[in-house]
Motif scaffolding. Structure first.
Motif, mmCIF file in Angstrom:
data_model
loop_
_atom_site.group_PDB
_atom_site.id
_atom_site.type_symbol
_atom_site.label_atom_id
_atom_site.label_comp_id
_atom_site.label_asym_id
_atom_site.label_seq_id
_atom_site.Cartn_x
_atom_site.Cartn_y
_atom_site.Cartn_z
ATOM 1 N N MET A 123 0.828 -1.177 0.000
ATOM 2 C CA MET A 123 0.000 0.000 0.000
ATOM 3 C C MET A 123 0.870 1.236 0.000
ATOM 4 O O MET A 123 1.961 1.248 0.533
ATOM 5 C CB MET A 123 -0.819 -0.043 1.274
ATOM 6 N N LEU A 124 0.406 2.261 -0.631
ATOM 7 C CA LEU A 124 1.098 3.540 -0.547
ATOM 8 C C LEU A 124 0.108 4.578 -0.062
ATOM 9 O O LEU A 124 -1.052 4.578 -0.439
ATOM 10 C CB LEU A 124 1.654 3.950 -1.910
ATOM 11 N N GLU A 147 -3.254 -2.953 -2.194
ATOM 12 C CA GLU A 147 -2.831 -4.152 -2.924
ATOM 13 C C GLU A 147 -3.795 -5.328 -2.831
ATOM 14 O O GLU A 147 -3.342 -6.478 -2.742
ATOM 15 C CB GLU A 147 -1.452 -4.570 -2.409
ATOM 16 N N HIS A 203 4.644 -0.739 -7.094
ATOM 17 C CA HIS A 203 4.642 -1.088 -5.665
ATOM 18 C C HIS A 203 3.483 -2.043 -5.357
ATOM 19 O O HIS A 203 3.670 -3.091 -4.720
ATOM 20 C CB HIS A 203 4.533 0.203 -4.848
ATOM 21 N N HIS A 210 3.317 -6.226 -4.302
ATOM 22 C CA HIS A 210 2.621 -6.777 -3.132
ATOM 23 C C HIS A 210 1.870 -8.071 -3.452
ATOM 24 O O HIS A 210 1.551 -8.839 -2.540
ATOM 25 C CB HIS A 210 1.578 -5.785 -2.619
ATOM 26 N N GLU A 266 5.800 -4.363 3.256
ATOM 27 C CA GLU A 266 6.073 -3.004 2.767
ATOM 28 C C GLU A 266 7.535 -2.787 2.366
ATOM 29 O O GLU A 266 7.813 -2.077 1.404
ATOM 30 C CB GLU A 266 5.637 -1.971 3.807
ATOM 31 N N ALA A 307 7.829 -4.514 -1.014
ATOM 32 C CA ALA A 307 7.186 -3.748 -2.101
ATOM 33 C C ALA A 307 8.021 -2.514 -2.445
ATOM 34 O O ALA A 307 8.131 -2.129 -3.611
ATOM 35 C CB ALA A 307 5.765 -3.364 -1.702
ATOM 36 N N TYR A 363 8.773 0.713 5.450
ATOM 37 C CA TYR A 363 8.886 0.897 3.991
ATOM 38 C C TYR A 363 10.347 1.093 3.570
ATOM 39 O O TYR A 363 10.993 0.180 3.069
ATOM 40 C CB TYR A 363 8.066 2.134 3.556
#
Ligand code: ZN
Length: 535
Positions: free
Chosen positions: A1-2, A275, A299, A303, A322, A325, A382
């Motif tokens: 996830m972003l 994701e 990204h 995932h 994370e 990814a 991250y």
């Protein structure tokens, strides 16, 4: 996830989730009815449960009950085990179910739960940017139980079917492969998607909206679909069309794509990208027709392998999602934009990590002191997680590193892991003990600070390099370090490899003449702060 920005308002608790060790969910069939006149959803969930212990007469699921002040929440009307109606009790976010007869070890039983209500969370029922009504699941981290009766924690993965009845003007997307699309009359349509490999609840999803859909495939013939609002058709199809190349890139590096298809979906997720397994959701703002979100897309696609197929068993190990990814988004940057862009990306990440560690000096990548799940979405998980993989690649060499990544994926796909499983895999392929590496970078907080100098002795033609680790005697690291020696402004640096393993390190090299410049770590393989100059 972003994320767009770090969230601050979720009250979810730490990974002190009380494991339901007596049961193991095998399969969910979620039947849902959506409508346009109210936000109330009707649900009927069939759950197949394997009992891991005998003699049990009740068990618990996560399901958010009715909150009388907001009027939101799920109200259960009936639970059956085959044809028998069962007693049950809802309290807060728990559903307690009494069995018709006590359990027998390893027996699989099937239950049907009927419920309805307005979801407070997890299923976002709202209007999109064009004013059209939409329904979008958004379960991360533990918001599935606001609309689905589940064990709402990544450790218990299960296969699932979504069978959704909705007004016929909507197209419905969900995990897995499409099994049925039927017009029921009365302006209603039934859509059935089936996910045949186990996934965690955080990435189970549906979306119902007016969509335009484009069908592509990657070089391994996996269907790659773009689902966007009809108004965004041109922009969205263009933005998402590189997904098939990203899929091919990652499949070749890691192993076969784990799911039946990949859909990239324009949505109302609260995250920049989310994701969900085989149906990635992106925020509306990411669809621009300029491919500005291509790194986000890379990204989220990464995932699918790490986070979705190989899932952390415990929230404290979220870097396995994370950090991976983030590492793989950089692999895509190198592939698509070139190596200079990759170095710019890791240089920026290093700056972010240094700043984060200044303000959070006691926080490690695996940080069991975090008590709010959304606080796990931090620079350690991250950027530092991604950097740890980059450093491991340098420590092991490309061949062994990639062999290890592929073996880790192969061994744990559709399953759960902790950091120790990744460590053991990398130790197995390398034949090396890597306890020191994981201790330094995953379990200990902070990062090294290297202070050093170089000088050239023209008599002996020796280059003398002194490097001090000044971060404190308890945290002396042992890592390879590259020195870049420049003899001519226009030429690339000559690399000399050294190992730092003490608080004071001195090295001498024979060189042909005085270098014009010496720098440490020219290719960014070591996460550190540094101050290095000519004496
Ligand atoms: Zn992510």
């Amino acid at each position: 996830m972003l994320l767009f920005a770090f969230l601050a308002n979720n009250s979810a608790t730490a990974d002190h989730y009380k494991r339901n060790t007596e049961i193991d969910i095998q399969h969910y069939t979620f039947k849902l009815t959506l409508n346009d006149s109210t936000d109330t959803i009707l649900g009927e969930t069939e759950i197949e449960i394997k009992f891991l212990s005998g003699g049990i007469n009740k068990f618990y699921l996560d399901l958010a009950g009715l909150d009388s002040s907001s009027g939101k929440g799920m109200v259960v009307s009936q639970i059956k085990q085959d044809v028998k109606t069962l007693m049950f009790r809802q309290s807060n976010d728990q559903l307690e179910i009494n069995l018709a007869s006590t359990s027998v070890k390893d027996e699989i039983k099937s239950f049907t739960i009927k419920y309805s209500g307005i979801p407070a969370e997890g299923l976002i029922i709202s209007k999109n940017k064009y004013g059209d009504r939409t329904f979008f699941g958004d379960n991360w981290p533990n918001r599935a139980h606001y609309w689905l009766p589940t064990i709402d924690h990544p450790y218990d993965k299960a296969t699932c079917d979504f069978i959704v009845t909705a007004p016929a003007k909507y197209k419905v997307i969900a995990n897995g492969s499409l099994k049925e699309e039927s017009n029921l009359g009365n302006n209603l349509c039934l859509t059935h998607w089936k996910e045949s490999v186990p996934i965690p609840t955080k990435v189970m999803v549906i979306g119902a909206a007016k969509f335009s859909v484009k069908y592509l495939q990657d070089s391994n013939c996996i269907p790659v679909e773009s689902w966007v609002y009809p108004e965004d058709k041109e922009k969205g199809f263009y933005d998402f069309s590189l997904a098939k190349d990203i899929m091919t890139l990652f499949s070749n590096l890691i192993g076969d794509f784990p799911y039946e298809k990949l859909a990239n979906v324009e949505s109302k997720t609260i995250y920049g990208g989310m994701e969900n397994a085989s149906a990635i959701f992106y925020a509306e703002q990411e669809i621009t027709g300029t491919r500005k979100s291509i790194v986000t897309i890379a990204h989220e696609i990464a995932h699918q392998w790490f986070g979705d197929a190989v899932t952390e068993a415990d929230w404290d190990h979220i870097w396995l999602s994370e950090g991976f990814a983030t590492y793989f988004q950089n692999i895509f940057i190198a592939y698509y934009f070139g190596n200079d862009s990759l170095l710019n990306a890791v240089r920026l990440e290093r700056k972010q990590i240094i700043y984060y560690i200044m303000t959070n000096p006691n926080s490690a990548v695996v940080d069991t002191s975090i008590t709010t799940l959304t606080d796990l979405l931090n620079i350690n998980s991250y950027q530092k997680g991604g950097w740890v993989l980059r450093m491991l690649q340098h420590v092991l060499g490309d061949n062994i590193f990639w062999k290890g990544i592929r073996l880790y994926y192969k061994n744990y796909m559709n399953s759960n892991t902790l950091t120790k499983d990744f460590e053991a895999t990398m130790e197995k392929v390398s034949g090396k003990n890597l306890e020191w590496f994981f201790n330094e970078w995953i379990y200990k907080p902070g990062l090294p600070y290297l202070s050093g100098e170089w000088e050239y002795d023209s008599k002996s033609k020796l280059l003398i390099v002194r490097i001090k680790q000044v971060q404190g005697v308890d945290n002396i690291i042992k890592m390879p370090l590259d020195l870049g020696l420049y003899f001519n402004k226009d030429k690339k640096a000559e690399i000399r490899k050294i190992k730092i393993n003490a608080s004071i390190n001195e090295y001498k090299f024979s060189v042909k003449h005085r270098p014009s410049k010496v720098i440490i770590d020219p290719d960014l393989w070591l996460l550190m702060s540094s101050d290095f100059k000519e004496k």
